[in-house]
Design an enzyme around this catalytic site. Structure first.
Site, PDB file in Angstrom:
ATOM      1  N   HIS A   9      55.047 -45.790  27.941  1.00 51.46           N
ATOM      2  CA  HIS A   9      54.033 -45.633  26.886  1.00 51.46           C
ATOM      3  C   HIS A   9      53.105 -46.858  26.860  1.00 51.46           C
ATOM      4  CE1 HIS A   9      52.707 -44.301  22.737  1.00 51.46           C
ATOM      5  NE2 HIS A   9      52.335 -45.568  22.736  1.00 51.46           N
ATOM      6  N   GLU A  10      53.698 -48.054  26.891  1.00 58.10           N
ATOM      7  CA  GLU A  10      52.886 -49.286  26.858  1.00 58.10           C
ATOM      8  C   GLU A  10      52.123 -49.474  28.163  1.00 58.10           C
ATOM      9  OE1 GLU A  10      52.377 -50.599  24.032  1.00 58.10           O
ATOM     10  OE2 GLU A  10      53.988 -49.454  23.108  1.00 58.10           O
TER      11      GLU A  10
ATOM     12  N   CYS B 265      52.113 -43.746  18.057  1.00 58.22           N
ATOM     13  CA  CYS B 265      51.384 -44.911  18.559  1.00 58.22           C
ATOM     14  C   CYS B 265      50.725 -45.618  17.391  1.00 58.22           C
ATOM     15  CB  CYS B 265      50.333 -44.446  19.565  1.00 58.22           C
ATOM     16  SG  CYS B 265      49.329 -45.773  20.253  1.00 58.22           S
TER      17      CYS B 265
END
Length: 196
Positions: free
Chosen positions: A147-148, A105
């Site tokens: 993830h986003e 990230c």
């Protein structure tokens, strides 16, 4: 304009983000700025909380994954041409089986860990023209979007790790929030001592 990416420890990364409408102030420049920021940091996705804005906006460009020879040709083709803006996204379903993939990230530099996620998702979202779409994504595409999406829900990939793994990473995460990490892109660190 390249914006600083907010580092681990900043409260904005833990906020459940607010929906926006087409009149959101500065949206016409915010989206291009986010693309520029993401590309400068060599990312494949960027969510608004990562630039300090608690709004339901993220973008994804998976073309860098299309170079991976381990992927099947069909998936590489799908990843090569995938570039989208997601506004006010809502997860409709996560199905299939969980599979591990090594994630990182931009807000948590120098830490990569295997995260288990479902392989198929259905999402309702608006594009940058505020037209609504409901689409199903699978494989690596689904993973990047998950993830986003987590970011706009106030969740980080490290939250998916075992409690043992979290304890092992605690010191490194603390160092990131203090700015004790080498990065080649602009960042904003929450616990960095300000010089007077």
């Amino acid at each position: 304009m390249i914006l600083p990416i907010v580092a681990y420890g900043d409260p904005v990364l833990r906020k459940k983000c607010e929906e926006i409408d087409a009149d959101y102030p500065g949206l016409e420049s915010l989206i291009p700025d986010m693309w520029e920021t993401m590309y400068q940091a060599s990312g494949v996705g960027l969510a608004a909380p990562q630039i300090g804005k608690a709004i339901r906006l993220f973008l994804v460009d998976t073309s860098p994954f299309a170079e991976d020879d381990e992927l099947e040709e069909a998936e590489r083709g799908q990843l090569k041409d995938f570039k989208k803006v997601f506004i006010n996204a809502r997860m409709e379903s996560e199905t299939g089986s969980k599979w591990p993939f090594n994630e990182g990230c931009l807000s948590i530099p120098d830490i990569r860990e295997d995260v288990n996620r479902m392989d198929t998702i259905t999402l309702t979202y608006m594009d940058e023209a505020f037209e609504t779409h409901t689409e199903t994504f699978s494989g690596l595409l689904a993973r990047v979007i998950q993830h986003e999406y987590d970011h706009i829900e106030g969740v980080l990939f490290t939250d998916h790790l075992s409690s043992l793994k979290k304890r092992l990473l605690k010191g490194r995460l603390s160092n990131i929030s203090k700015g004790k990490v080498q990065v080649d892109y602009r960042m904003r660190f929450p616990d960095m001592k300000r010089k007077r």
